[in-house]
Design a protein around this motif. Structure first.
Motif, PDB file in Angstrom:
ATOM      1  N   HIS A  23       0.991  -1.231   0.127  1.00 39.89           N
ATOM      2  CA  HIS A  23      -0.109   0.051  -0.102  1.00 39.89           C
ATOM      3  C   HIS A  23       1.005   1.161   0.042  1.00 39.89           C
ATOM      4  O   HIS A  23       2.141   1.078   0.503  1.00 39.89           O
ATOM      5  CB  HIS A  23      -1.069   0.037   1.211  1.00 39.89           C
ATOM      6  N   TYR A  25       1.143   3.810   1.883  1.00 37.62           N
ATOM      7  CA  TYR A  25       1.281   4.332   3.214  1.00 37.62           C
ATOM      8  C   TYR A  25       2.659   3.673   3.762  1.00 37.62           C
ATOM      9  O   TYR A  25       2.743   3.801   4.845  1.00 37.62           O
ATOM     10  CB  TYR A  25       0.089   4.064   4.162  1.00 37.62           C
ATOM     11  N   ASP A  39      -3.312   2.268  -3.937  1.00 30.83           N
ATOM     12  CA  ASP A  39      -4.332   2.435  -2.937  1.00 30.83           C
ATOM     13  C   ASP A  39      -5.001   1.044  -2.926  1.00 30.83           C
ATOM     14  O   ASP A  39      -4.795   0.166  -3.404  1.00 30.83           O
ATOM     15  CB  ASP A  39      -5.180   3.591  -3.050  1.00 30.83           C
ATOM     16  N   SER A  40      -5.893   1.023  -1.675  1.00 33.99           N
ATOM     17  CA  SER A  40      -6.509  -0.149  -1.372  1.00 33.99           C
ATOM     18  C   SER A  40      -7.267  -1.065  -2.708  1.00 33.99           C
ATOM     19  O   SER A  40      -7.024  -2.281  -2.869  1.00 33.99           O
ATOM     20  CB  SER A  40      -7.691  -0.195  -0.303  1.00 33.99           C
ATOM     21  N   MET A  63      -6.866  -5.422   3.651  1.00 34.19           N
ATOM     22  CA  MET A  63      -6.246  -5.522   2.255  1.00 34.19           C
ATOM     23  C   MET A  63      -6.213  -6.767   1.835  1.00 34.19           C
ATOM     24  O   MET A  63      -6.210  -6.974   0.556  1.00 34.19           O
ATOM     25  CB  MET A  63      -5.261  -4.475   2.254  1.00 34.19           C
ATOM     26  N   TYR A 111     -17.549   1.125   3.458  1.00 34.78           N
ATOM     27  CA  TYR A 111     -16.103   1.587   2.767  1.00 34.78           C
ATOM     28  C   TYR A 111     -15.322   0.202   2.670  1.00 34.78           C
ATOM     29  O   TYR A 111     -15.413  -0.834   3.520  1.00 34.78           O
ATOM     30  CB  TYR A 111     -15.710   2.437   3.888  1.00 34.78           C
ATOM     31  N   ASN A 113     -12.445  -0.313   3.540  1.00 33.33           N
ATOM     32  CA  ASN A 113     -11.798  -0.472   4.965  1.00 33.33           C
ATOM     33  C   ASN A 113     -12.619  -1.005   6.045  1.00 33.33           C
ATOM     34  O   ASN A 113     -12.894  -0.207   6.867  1.00 33.33           O
ATOM     35  CB  ASN A 113     -11.224   1.093   5.288  1.00 33.33           C
ATOM     36  N   SER A 128     -12.234   5.187  -1.443  1.00 30.05           N
ATOM     37  CA  SER A 128     -12.539   6.637  -1.368  1.00 30.05           C
ATOM     38  C   SER A 128     -12.457   7.403  -2.658  1.00 30.05           C
ATOM     39  O   SER A 128     -13.016   8.442  -2.716  1.00 30.05           O
ATOM     40  CB  SER A 128     -11.288   7.196  -0.385  1.00 30.05           C
ATOM     41  N   HIS A 174      -6.367  10.012  10.327  1.00 26.18           N
ATOM     42  CA  HIS A 174      -6.986  11.270   9.464  1.00 26.18           C
ATOM     43  C   HIS A 174      -7.811  12.138  10.290  1.00 26.18           C
ATOM     44  O   HIS A 174      -7.791  13.325  10.198  1.00 26.18           O
ATOM     45  CB  HIS A 174      -7.659  10.796   8.411  1.00 26.18           C
ATOM     46  N   HIS A 197      -7.158  14.027   2.175  1.00 27.86           N
ATOM     47  CA  HIS A 197      -8.108  12.697   2.272  1.00 27.86           C
ATOM     48  C   HIS A 197      -9.416  12.898   2.731  1.00 27.86           C
ATOM     49  O   HIS A 197      -9.560  13.488   3.846  1.00 27.86           O
ATOM     50  CB  HIS A 197      -7.304  11.895   3.149  1.00 27.86           C
ATOM     51  N   GLU A 199     -11.027  11.155   4.598  1.00 29.74           N
ATOM     52  CA  GLU A 199     -11.157  10.490   6.047  1.00 29.74           C
ATOM     53  C   GLU A 199     -10.849  11.716   7.035  1.00 29.74           C
ATOM     54  O   GLU A 199     -11.269  11.311   8.294  1.00 29.74           O
ATOM     55  CB  GLU A 199     -10.279   9.338   6.141  1.00 29.74           C
ATOM     56  N   SER A 213      -8.633  10.770  -2.753  1.00 38.25           N
ATOM     57  CA  SER A 213      -8.238   9.438  -2.253  1.00 38.25           C
ATOM     58  C   SER A 213      -6.541   9.561  -2.538  1.00 38.25           C
ATOM     59  O   SER A 213      -6.090  10.527  -2.999  1.00 38.25           O
ATOM     60  CB  SER A 213      -8.567   8.346  -3.058  1.00 38.25           C
ATOM     61  N   THR A 214      -6.046   8.889  -2.004  1.00 37.05           N
ATOM     62  CA  THR A 214      -4.671   8.611  -1.783  1.00 37.05           C
ATOM     63  C   THR A 214      -3.977   8.663  -3.096  1.00 37.05           C
ATOM     64  O   THR A 214      -2.988   9.441  -3.254  1.00 37.05           O
ATOM     65  CB  THR A 214      -3.985   7.238  -1.237  1.00 37.05           C
ATOM     66  N   MET A 262       0.243   0.674   9.681  1.00 36.91           N
ATOM     67  CA  MET A 262       0.807   0.811   8.048  1.00 36.91           C
ATOM     68  C   MET A 262       2.371   0.824   8.232  1.00 36.91           C
ATOM     69  O   MET A 262       2.900   0.230   7.371  1.00 36.91           O
ATOM     70  CB  MET A 262       0.530   2.178   7.449  1.00 36.91           C
TER      71      MET A 262
HETATM   72  P1  13P Z   1      -7.063   4.693   0.128  1.00 34.29           P
HETATM   73  O1  13P Z   1      -5.661   3.861  -0.209  1.00 34.29           O
HETATM   74  O2  13P Z   1      -8.123   3.800  -0.534  1.00 34.29           O
HETATM   75  O3  13P Z   1      -6.971   6.011  -0.357  1.00 34.29           O
HETATM   76  O4  13P Z   1      -7.168   4.504   1.644  1.00 34.29           O
HETATM   77  C1  13P Z   1      -6.782   5.163   2.524  1.00 34.29           C
HETATM   78  C2  13P Z   1      -6.415   4.641   3.871  1.00 34.29           C
HETATM   79  O5  13P Z   1      -6.611   4.931   5.089  1.00 34.29           O
HETATM   80  C3  13P Z   1      -6.001   3.193   3.700  1.00 34.29           C
HETATM   81  O6  13P Z   1      -5.863   2.476   4.810  1.00 34.29           O
END
Ligand code: 13P
Ligand code: SF4
Length: 304
Positions: A23, A25, A39-40, A63, A111, A113, A128, A174, A197, A199, A213-214, A262
Motif C-alpha cells: 500500500h 502508506y 491504494d487499497s 487489504m 467503505y 476499509n 475513497s 486522519h 484525504h 477521511e 483518495s491517496t 501501516m
Molecule cells: P485509500 O488507499 O483507498 O485512499 O485509503 C486510505 C487509507 O486510509 C488506507 O488505509
C-alpha cells in the motif's frame, strides 16, 4: 544492511514466484521491493491480474482479505500478522443486522476499509476514489454509509437526491487533524496548495484546495503546475511524492498523520513471509468469500 536484505527478498521472490504488493502508506524501503504499489482498490485489482500464485501483502489485514476475496485460488500472506486497521474493526455484522431490523429497506454501503465478515452483510463497497460515483448510482434513495462518517459526510455533500445515514466511525489517524493545523501549515508555507484525504473531518476538508483518495492526491500533485503542497494524508505520501517530483516541495499537514499499523511492517517481516518463518496466511471459508464478493462485484458494477 537495508540493501542486503532487499537483495535477499528480490532473489527469494523471483525463485519462489511471489508477487509483493505494498500500500502507498508503506515505508520507501518496502515500496522499493514491491511489484506494485497503490491504494487499497488498485492493490486488489493488481492481485487478480498478477500471474504469481502467492501474494505477500504489505499493508493492513482488510487489504489482504480483499485480495483473497478477489483471488481465492491464490495464497495470500499478510507480511505482519498484527497489522490491522482500527477503523475496519469498528463495526460488527450484528450491528448492521440490528440497523436493518429497525430501518428496513436501506442499502448498506461499506467503505472497503471493513472486515470480510462485515462485507457479507452489506450491499456494496466503495473506495475513497469511487464513493461519490457509486452512491450516486445506487437506485435506492435510503442509504446507510459505514464506518467512516467523514468520508460519508463528504459523499453526502457531493451527491443529490439521497437520504444518507452516517455511522459514527472513522479513521483515528486522519480524524485527529484539526483545522487550526491547516491554518498553521498555510502560515508556514504561504501559497502551498492543501491536498487532503476525505477521511479527514469536514472542518479540515472545507479548508482544502483539493480533496481526494491517496492515488488522486498523488496524481493531482504530479500533474499540477504548482511547486508547493501541504499533504493531508499519511506522511509517507509526502515522502513518495518528494522522490517522484524532486523539483517540487511537499510538506506534511500534521505529524499525527502517521499510521502505526501501516508502519509496523518491516523488511524482515517481508523476508520471513518469503521463508515461511513469518507472515499470516489469510484463510477464509467459501461462504464468506462468496457473500463478501457480491459486495465487491456490486462496487465494480456501479463504479463503471
Ligand atoms: P485509500 O488507499 O483507498 O485512499 O485509503 C486510505 C487509507 O486510509 C488506507 O488505509
Ligand atoms: Fe486504517 Fe486509518 Fe491506518 Fe488507513 S490510515 S490503515 S484507515 S487507521
Amino acid at each position: 544492511m537495508v540493501r542486503t536484505i532487499q537483495d535477499k527478498i528480490l532473489k527469494l521472490k523471483k525463485e519462489n514466484d511471489v508477487c509483493i504488493l505494498a500500500h502507498s502508506y508503506q515505508a520507501a524501503e518496502i515500496v522499493e521491493i514491491a511489484d506494485f504499489t497503490g491504494d487499497s482498490f488498485q492493490l486488489s485489482v493488481m492481485a487478480q491480474t498478477a500471474p504469481q500464485k502467492t501474494v505477500i501483502l504489505c499493508g493492513v489485514h482488510f487489504m489482504a482479505e480483499t485480495v483473497k476475496i478477489l483471488s481465492p485460488e491464490k495464497r495470500v500472506i499478510l507480511a505482519h500478522p498484527q497489522a490491522g486497521c482500527p477503523m475496519a474493526e469498528q463495526v460488527e455484522p450484528v450491528f448492521v443486522e440490528h440497523f436493518l431490523k429497525t430501518n428496513p429497506g436501506y442499502t448498506v454501503v461499506a467503505y472497503i476499509n471493513t472486515t470480510a465478515a462485515l462485507k457479507t452483510v452489506c450491499d456494496v463497497c466503495v473506495t475513497s476514489s469511487t464513493a461519490v460515483k457509486i452512491v450516486q448510482n445506487i437506485e435506492n434513495e435510503n442509504i446507510l454509509f459505514l464506518p467512516d462518517c467523514n468520508l460519508g459526510d463528504y459523499v453526502s455533500k457531493n451527491v443529490t437526491g439521497k437520504n444518507i445515514k452516517l455511522w459514527q466511525g472513522g479513521c483515528p489517524i486522519h480524524a485527529a487533524v484539526n483545522p487550526a493545523e491547516v491554518d498553521k501549515a498555510k502560515e508556514l508555507h504561504p501559497g502551498a496548495l492543501v491536498l487532503v484525504h476525505p477521511e479527514c473531518t469536514p472542518s479540515v476538508v472545507d479548508k482544502a484546495d483539493f480533496v481526494g483518495s491517496t492515488s488522486a492526491i498523488m496524481e493531482y500533485a504530479k500533474q499540477s503546475d504548482a511547486k508547493d503542497f501541504i499533504i493531508g494524508t499519511e506522511v509517507s505520501i509526502a515522502e513518495h511524492l518528494a522522490y517522484a517530483c524532486p523539483e517540487k516541495n511537499f510538506h506534511i499537514l500534521s505529524k499525527k498523520l502517521l499510521c502505526p499499523n501501516m508502519k509496523i511492517t518491516s523488511l524482515m517481516d517481508v523476508y520471513k513471509s518469503l521463508t515461511g518463518e513469518g507472515g499470516l496466511e489469510i484463510d477464509m471459508d467459501e461462504d464468506t468469500i462468496h457473500k463478501a464478493r457480491k459486495c465487491i462485484d456490486e462496487m465494480i458494477r456501479l463504479g463503471k
